[in-house]
Design an enzyme around this catalytic site. Structure first.
Site, PDB file in Angstrom:
ATOM      1  N   ARG A  98      -0.580  10.784 -24.266  1.00 55.53           N
ATOM      2  CA  ARG A  98      -2.019  10.977 -24.081  1.00 55.53           C
ATOM      3  C   ARG A  98      -2.332  11.258 -22.621  1.00 55.53           C
ATOM      4  O   ARG A  98      -1.723  10.723 -21.719  1.00 55.53           O
ATOM      5  CB  ARG A  98      -2.790   9.713 -24.481  1.00 55.53           C
ATOM      6  CG  ARG A  98      -2.888   9.450 -25.962  1.00 55.53           C
ATOM      7  CD  ARG A  98      -3.791   8.225 -26.174  1.00 55.53           C
ATOM      8  NE  ARG A  98      -4.087   8.009 -27.589  1.00 55.53           N
ATOM      9  CZ  ARG A  98      -3.396   7.160 -28.354  1.00 55.53           C
ATOM     10  NH1 ARG A  98      -2.383   6.478 -27.862  1.00 55.53           N
ATOM     11  NH2 ARG A  98      -3.738   7.006 -29.631  1.00 55.53           N
ATOM     12  N   GLY A 107     -12.529  14.374 -25.023  1.00 57.14           N
ATOM     13  CA  GLY A 107     -12.326  15.569 -25.837  1.00 57.14           C
ATOM     14  C   GLY A 107     -11.832  16.768 -25.054  1.00 57.14           C
ATOM     15  O   GLY A 107     -11.619  17.836 -25.619  1.00 57.14           O
ATOM     16  N   MET A 109      -9.039  16.991 -23.037  1.00 56.36           N
ATOM     17  CA  MET A 109      -7.603  17.227 -22.902  1.00 56.36           C
ATOM     18  C   MET A 109      -6.843  16.775 -24.130  1.00 56.36           C
ATOM     19  O   MET A 109      -7.417  16.200 -25.049  1.00 56.36           O
ATOM     20  CB  MET A 109      -7.106  16.564 -21.633  1.00 56.36           C
ATOM     21  CG  MET A 109      -7.577  17.390 -20.415  1.00 56.36           C
ATOM     22  SD  MET A 109      -6.931  16.728 -18.908  1.00 56.36           S
ATOM     23  CE  MET A 109      -7.509  15.061 -19.039  1.00 56.36           C
ATOM     24  N   ARG A 341     -12.126   0.236 -21.643  1.00 65.88           N
ATOM     25  CA  ARG A 341     -12.806   0.955 -20.562  1.00 65.88           C
ATOM     26  C   ARG A 341     -14.255   0.488 -20.500  1.00 65.88           C
ATOM     27  O   ARG A 341     -14.738  -0.148 -21.443  1.00 65.88           O
ATOM     28  CB  ARG A 341     -12.738   2.465 -20.795  1.00 65.88           C
ATOM     29  CG  ARG A 341     -13.353   2.884 -22.108  1.00 65.88           C
ATOM     30  CD  ARG A 341     -13.232   4.387 -22.343  1.00 65.88           C
ATOM     31  NE  ARG A 341     -13.662   4.720 -23.690  1.00 65.88           N
ATOM     32  CZ  ARG A 341     -13.522   5.917 -24.248  1.00 65.88           C
ATOM     33  NH1 ARG A 341     -12.932   6.900 -23.576  1.00 65.88           N
ATOM     34  NH2 ARG A 341     -13.954   6.163 -25.466  1.00 65.88           N
ATOM     35  N   HIS A 457     -44.518  25.473 -11.143  1.00 67.04           N
ATOM     36  CA  HIS A 457     -45.786  24.751 -11.234  1.00 67.04           C
ATOM     37  C   HIS A 457     -45.800  23.830 -12.441  1.00 67.04           C
ATOM     38  O   HIS A 457     -46.130  22.647 -12.344  1.00 67.04           O
ATOM     39  CB  HIS A 457     -46.942  25.757 -11.308  1.00 67.04           C
ATOM     40  CG  HIS A 457     -48.276  25.116 -11.459  1.00 67.04           C
ATOM     41  ND1 HIS A 457     -48.883  24.934 -12.672  1.00 67.04           N
ATOM     42  CD2 HIS A 457     -49.105  24.588 -10.533  1.00 67.04           C
ATOM     43  CE1 HIS A 457     -50.038  24.330 -12.492  1.00 67.04           C
ATOM     44  NE2 HIS A 457     -50.205  24.108 -11.199  1.00 67.04           N
ATOM     45  N   SER A 772     -43.325  14.325   7.462  1.00 69.69           N
ATOM     46  CA  SER A 772     -42.944  14.167   6.065  1.00 69.69           C
ATOM     47  C   SER A 772     -42.192  15.430   5.672  1.00 69.69           C
ATOM     48  O   SER A 772     -42.749  16.526   5.739  1.00 69.69           O
ATOM     49  CB  SER A 772     -44.190  13.978   5.200  1.00 69.69           C
ATOM     50  OG  SER A 772     -43.788  13.827   3.852  1.00 69.69           O
ATOM     51  N   CYS A 839     -41.480  14.001   1.006  1.00 70.21           N
ATOM     52  CA  CYS A 839     -42.432  14.050  -0.105  1.00 70.21           C
ATOM     53  C   CYS A 839     -42.122  15.204  -1.056  1.00 70.21           C
ATOM     54  O   CYS A 839     -42.944  15.552  -1.886  1.00 70.21           O
ATOM     55  CB  CYS A 839     -43.859  14.126   0.396  1.00 70.21           C
ATOM     56  SG  CYS A 839     -44.216  15.585   1.366  1.00 70.21           S
ATOM     57  N   TYR A 859     -39.390   6.280   4.584  1.00 75.82           N
ATOM     58  CA  TYR A 859     -39.813   6.162   3.194  1.00 75.82           C
ATOM     59  C   TYR A 859     -39.502   7.440   2.415  1.00 75.82           C
ATOM     60  O   TYR A 859     -39.283   8.498   3.008  1.00 75.82           O
ATOM     61  CB  TYR A 859     -41.312   5.838   3.083  1.00 75.82           C
ATOM     62  CG  TYR A 859     -42.223   6.951   3.520  1.00 75.82           C
ATOM     63  CD1 TYR A 859     -42.656   7.928   2.617  1.00 75.82           C
ATOM     64  CD2 TYR A 859     -42.654   7.044   4.839  1.00 75.82           C
ATOM     65  CE1 TYR A 859     -43.485   8.967   3.018  1.00 75.82           C
ATOM     66  CE2 TYR A 859     -43.480   8.064   5.253  1.00 75.82           C
ATOM     67  CZ  TYR A 859     -43.893   9.028   4.349  1.00 75.82           C
ATOM     68  OH  TYR A 859     -44.708  10.054   4.746  1.00 75.82           O
TER      69      TYR A 859
END
Lengths: 883, 883
Positions: A98, A107, A109, A341, A457, A772, A839, A859
């Site tokens: 494996r 899925g 390999m 896992r 928009h 900003s 922003c 911020y």
């Protein structure tokens, strides 16, 4: 290289790897080793390192020196531990091969099972176990090996098997008897001979070598490469190969196989959660012919095995401090763990598990915070399609604003409002939206557009409203005249129901059931922990009291961007705004602005009230004036019609409007007459806005509010633009404060959204009290990329790995990020106390938030629904920095 | 401050300043001092330093401590030297007070003459000289002082004077007798009393102080501030004030006044050139009532004075090593020099004087090169309006491409071609031009556009063609239907003659006489010297064999930018290009491209031939595809008309076209699907172009040409874009060379025209062999400024000093320039031998060329007609660096 170790053993007696060696042994291999170390029963085996894979690719598909010897040694060890012999006719050792990369690539390999079977060993297996079982394994092996190693299409084997079933008039593989399976094996071998020109390899060592090669080769299949590009997995990581003794869950009624999670992956509840099938192999569970049993019934069926499994579950959780996802097989009453896992989980489960595990004393708060990906929180804030619903989408656009929505198709904003008032739920479908559509967008459940990207928009506004949006769904053709749209062979009329999935971009016909996750107290607890850890403040982008309140509820600490233009689009305002634009004289403009003043003042008062005690940054008018006028095409059509009808008064009116629209037309509005360029050439507009801000603040100050307005000048490229605008704003502020008899503290700062502003930030910061970063526009100008037009090539770029990410989603750290760093550094070089924020849309995207933290910003500001995400991401930034 | 020297004396016996003190004493003052030092007769006086002006402004219009005392001392010295007494009734000392900044600001600042006159001293002057003369001086003084110091409008004085002339029925001032002048003086004094509420100041010291203040104040008048902004003179330089003893050229027939140049300022010929009037004051020469005599006649009239003047002329030239512009006055047979300064001259004169002065041994070659401003050469390369023609413009646009043109108005490119074929000279008048107009532009004498800036399509193309263009003449309203345009009350029909002055932006009605300066051998000599000095190579931007040849003739050393899209607009090609765009399949596109291939190959062959031995950089297709299709508005009109007429076949055709135009529509084409973004998403286009380049080069190589093609990828923002495009180009190159059996050296490089490219230049240079800064687009993106839309605010910005320069004309060194430096530095950090050039419009602008030299570029590339300018500017760069 010759004394390098390439193969690591794991088993009962000796284990050479551990969980810390994930990079070398892959996820599966390192965890198998770790389980072996813990004394948990795993079928013994060995892991070929990822370095061998890398070396294999670096040396024209050849193994490094010394590898073959190590492989032989480890095979020998395996024979010694199990007592079986590889390639030996008696007690043959059968193996699984494996793949196992550092990060699971499900899925992607290849795997080969039952390796070691040949015409002789199959007889031995038949003798040891059961003849039918042995031939069933053999035909599966030839099929898998033929497909994976010899590149014979699976369907060729499928055809042979189907023919046999037809011949015997049976439907299920399980109904084939031994003889039938023997026939199939013969036919499979003939197929292999035909396709490859060679006999099926009988030598187990040959089989093993070819299978290892095949796993390595599967690392570079097209689908694996694509998967890595999408998931940002480096090509040079390579995969490990796990070679392990086969165990069988289909060796009778005391055998079985199952999968389980150590907690409920949907809800996060602390219950053992899984299912199993007796006398079955893994693929049978998946095939769904028999219904698996819930894990609890194993307690009755095989109490000892169950207890052992339950004990292993507890040990794994304590050891890994994680909710684990395990696979197990019971072979004739003996339990083997095949894999463990980290378990995938829903957002709700992730939050609950993180908080619970802290409460259980299993992990620290910091570890709990890191267990939840900030982006996941998004799922908790929007309605979503019930995961139990089976849906088939008819088209796919960009997942522009998350959540799901159901409603009736409508093609204009006006009609949307009418239908809404008539009690309908609607979905607005437009080629693209413009600010004039705001009203219609507001009443819609969701928005679907044909053009425009993730920051068009429609997308920006929808995200701001927390509303689902699928944008840029280019396959749709709208026929407004006939009130319908066509897409991929479907035709949908106005009034037909559709469902949108804004998290995937899917468009679905009809009404699909939605569920709304409840925002539980666990999330609030987690976010409070995040607030304790984070350094970055989190503000919001909001222009209405409603949005401001939503953002406050989500924990926003002020407004980082209040766009004043959205207020100009109100139904009562747009005529006045148009009047202002159409007036040729400054006096006329001032008259119109005088009418807008009380409205703007009212807006600001309401927002200030909601944000009581928090800063509010108000950006002065930014978009070009033509955005407030009708589109030229529409006017042209009207004009041509009126010309034909001969209504000369109306014609004249339209002509005047058209002329103004023409004179305001811009080739590249993004780079045009907008932002402070408007404020400088039409100073009366900014004067009105500044007056509205200060009148609002003064009036509230008299009522005991403590308001510190932050006036933000957009699109500054040269310090002089800022100086001129600042001077004018200061004069108005002074005047208002004198009129009102109130003294306010206030700040005047600027957006940094042009490369030139970032590069000359030292000059600008001499006059600006805050920056900003407007990263939407900064990304557009730095890349020279219009977000509205990028749909024609940006998806291609991301798909083909030319760009790692859509730079409008996650900050482009190499390019735009460098400009941000330059801007911060230069800005603070002349004003050390400069307040710096961001922003742009990126303010709510986790990797960008982390970047902002590292760049030393004060911020981030994001749309209300992204505030929780930003809070958690800001905490991650601190925790990852400390790591 | 108190021991600082504020006032510098100059005169026969003692002079404290010299020509090196220009910054302190201003141009006029320092040169008066220098002449005094040389023993040249100047009326004695003193200069108040520019530092006093600066201090005056820094201390609320007060003089620095100690200044008053120094002023008194210097006045005393002046009295001692002249024997006259200031403010004394007998032998009164009369003064002139003149401004004098470092750099001449002609007409910007104020002057007061005849200072010291009052009711008493006027009587003394009358006695000494002549009564009428004395009162004429007095009335002039009150008028000037009233205007300059007391801010009474000049026209108020004019009204009084006119009334007196009317009363006496005379037309000229000179016809007023003594009594009339006495009356005027009385009326003037009454006016002053009325306007200021105070008597006209009689105290000469008071007069002097107020006049000095007035000169300082005139430094900050609106017009002076505007002038400084336009000419980039810092506000804090201040002006000096020159106080000088009055001399009179109007004291009888042995007095006179004149101006002269030491060489002919039009032609540069070495002849004393000037004119004078006897018995006159300076203003009489200007007034033009009497015709001045050429300077040669002075030789006969006053041989001694002439010889003295001729001797002074020679001394000044030798001393200043310059062609000087002098003013002189002869007072009763005695010569006084009032001013000497560097003489303004035409381009032709500048070149001739520079070369002649070197040949005369007066200056070095380097000094000669620095005597010609590179920009001046432009005058020598284009037809110009005969300076003797009196013209009145009816409108003014932007001086978008220099030179002048006369032709008949025509409104469409097609019609322009028809009229041209019929033998007419035409001027194409358009709202804006587009690439489709190229043919019409080519046959026109000049181009006039209503919209667009200095780098609009019309401007760029016209400059490339060396053709006159006035752009952005917004006052014009075109009425295409009626084939006329209206502007400022004029109506011009198709076929009417107009004249354009592309160097000033003026539009003139009718046919004005043009002259074509001959490019004489002097310029070639000078440019050869420049070539010896310069380090920067100079290439050209050219896309046709004709332009390439022009550029070669002007000394271009290769092509830095060959735009391939211009070739797509040929009449025979545009249908094929449109066919390619309208095809939905890749096969269809390839078919169309196959037809274009031989045409492009032919283009390149011709250009390679012209540029034999020089490098040719070919830029692959750059503009968005919709530029090659008709405009949407036009199609919409056609569609609506067809819909009415009911021609369904044609309607369908238009609909298909419209749909494609709509699907290609971009909000911001500048930031859209263009450049390498096209090349990546439609790889077949670039493949065809690369094939054409290499086939052309291979075919010529077989004929013995040595061609090193340089393939340039446009609009790279991310290194991966370059890599992908490079790989594909290399594959085609390899294929063609194999087919042709020819091995070529070639280079593949990129434009650096996006901020992101500059910032990540280190990554890009790993794969790119050369950079060419596309500073047009780099300026657009760095500033976020569309050159096509900037007309609405950029002129305002430049006018109001928000920006020092139009950044599309001269490189914005603080912003865009920093990005260029970053790009060069980062690029060479990973590829030290990286070849770096510039191919934006700035490549031919002198200050930008000097910047490029300093930034370490290897070459500049500019339009053919700018090549000589760039050659000289590149030499200046070296010489100024060495300074």
């Amino acid at each position: 290289m010759s004394d390098q170790k390439y193969v690591y053993f794991f088993g009962k007696n000796k284990t050479e790897g551990n969980a810390g060696m994930r990079n070398l042994l892959g996820g599966k291999g390192s965890h198998l080793a770790e389980m072996a170390n813990l004394g948990i029963p795993v079928p013994p085996g060995f892991t070929i390192t990822t370095e061998v894979c890398t070396a294999y690719y670096n040396h024209q598909q050849h193994y490094p020196d010394g590898f073959e010897e190590q492989l032989a040694d480890q095979l020998k060890k395996l024979e010694d531990e199990t007592g079986f012999k590889f390639g030996n006719n008696s007690k043959p050792l059968l193996l699984s091969v494996r793949s196992g990369a550092r990060i699971s690539m499900p899925g992607m390999m290849d795997t080969v099972l039952n390796l070691g079977l040949n015409d002789k060993t199959v007889l031995e297996l038949a003798e040891e176990a059961d003849e039918r079982f042995a031939y069933d394994c053999y035909r599966r092996f030839i099929n898998m090996f033929g497909d994976v190693v010899l590149n014979i299409e699976h369907k060729e084997f499928e055809t042979i098997l189907d023919a046999k079933k037809a011949e015997l008039n049976v439907t299920n593989d399980t109904e084939l008897d031994t003889q039938a399976l023997k026939d199939v094996v013969e036919k499979y071998k003939t197929l292999v001979k035909e396709k490859t020109g060679e006999d099926f390899p009988e030598d187990p060592i040959d089989q093993l070598r070819k299978s290892i090669n095949a796993v390595f080769d599967s690392w570079n299949t097209k689908r694996a490469i694509t998967y890595r590009k999408i998931n940002h997995i480096p090509d040079d990581w390579g995969t490990a190969v796990n070679v392990q003794v086969m165990v069988y869950g289909n060796m009778g009624e005391n055998s079985g196989t199952g999968v389980a999670f150590t907690r409920n992956p949907s809800t996060g509840e602390r219950t053992f959660y899984g299912e199993y099938l007796m006398n079955a192999q893994g693929e049978d569970v998946v095939a769904g012919i028999r219904t698996p049993h819930p894990i609890e019934t194993l307690k009755q069926e095989m109490p000892e095995v169950y207890d052992q499994l339950d004990d292993i579950k507890e040990r794994l959780e304590h050891h890994f401090k994680e909710m684990e996802d395990v696979e197990f097989t019971i072979q004739q009453g003996k339990l083997y763990m095949l894999q463990t896992r980290t378990g995938k989980r829903t957002a709700a489960a992730a939050v609950k598990i993180a908080v619970d595990m802290f409460n259980e004393g299993l992990i620290t708060r910091e570890e709990a915070l890191l267990k939840v990906e900030p982006e996941q929180l998004d799922q908790l804030l929007h309605p979503m399609i019930d995961p139990n619903e089976k849906v088939r989408s008819i088209a796919k656009g960009l997942p522009a604003s998350p959540g799901a929505a159901v409603g009736k198709v409508v093609f204009t904003a006006e009609h949307a409002e009418e239908m809404f008032q008539a009690g309908d739920k609607v979905i607005l479908v437009r080629n693209e939206t413009s600010p004039e559509d705001i009203g219609g967008m507001h009443v819609s459940q969701g928005i679907l557009t044909v053009r425009g990207g993730m920051t068009s928009h429609a997308a920006v506004v929808a995200r701001g409203m927390g509303k689902c949006c699928v944008a840029g769904c280019g396959a749709i053709q709208i026929d407004e005249d006939n009130k319908l749209f066509r897409v991929n062979g479907h035709t949908l009329n106005e009034g037909d129901f559709i469902t949108l999935n804004g998290s995937t971009g899917e468009v679905i016909v009809g009404e699909v059931k939605l569920i709304t996750p409840d925002i539980n107290s666990k999330m609030e607890t987690l976010l409070e922990w995040a607030d304790d850890v984070r350094i970055l403040a989190v503000r919001t982008n909001a222009d209405t009291p409603e949005d401001s309140q939503t953002a406050r509820d989500f924990g926003a600490e002020g407004i980082g961007l209040c766009r004043t233009e959205h207020m100009f689009f109100g139904e009562d305002r747009i005529p006045i705004v148009q009047e202002m634009i159409l007036t040729e004289t400054i006096e006329g403009r001032k008259e119109a602005l005088k009418k807008l003043l009380p409205m703007q003042r009212g807006d600001f008062k309401e927002i200030f009230k909601v944000m009581k005690g928090y800063p509010v940054t108000i950006r002065l008018l930014d978009p070009p004036l033509h955005e407030f006028l009708p589109k030229h095409d529409e006017l042209l059509e009207e004009y041509i019609e009126l010309k034909a009808s001969g209504d000369s008064n109306k014609l004249n009116e339209v002509q005047v409007l058209m002329r103004r629209v023409e004179s305001l037309h811009e080739f590249n509005p993004m780079l045009g007459h907008r932002g402070c360029r408007l404020g400088i050439t039409y100073p009366e507009i900014y004067e009105m806005q500044v007056r509205a801000i200060f009148e609002a603040a003064c009036e509230l100050a008299k009522d005991g509010y403590d308001i510190v307005p932050e006036v933000m000048i957009p699109l500054v490229g040269h310090v002089n633009e800022f100086k001129v605008t600042r001077e004018s704003a200061e004069a108005v502020a002074r005047q208002v404060m004198d009129e009102q008899g109130v003294e306010l503290n206030y700040m005047i700062g600027t957006m940094i959204e042009l490369p030139r502003a970032a590069i000359t930030a030292d000059e600008i910061a001499v006059s600006a009290e805050f920056f900003s970063f407007g990263t939407n526009d900064l990304t557009q100008t730095t890349f020279g990329l219009s977000r509205d037009d990028a749909g024609k090539f940006l998806p291609y770029y991301v798909e083909h790995g030319i760009l790692e990410n859509d730079p409008f989603v996650a900050i482009d750290q190499q390019g735009v990020g460098q400009l941000i760093k330059i801007g911060v550094e230069k800005g603070r070089s002349t004003r050390p106390e400069l307040k710096v924020g961001i922003c742009g849309e990126h303010g709510g995207e986790p990797s960008s938030v982390i970047f902002c933290h590292n760049a030393g910003l004060d911020y981030v500001s994001c749309s209300p629904f992204r505030v929780p995400i930003a809070r958690l991401a800001a905490a991650h930034a601190v925790l990852k920095e400390n790591e």
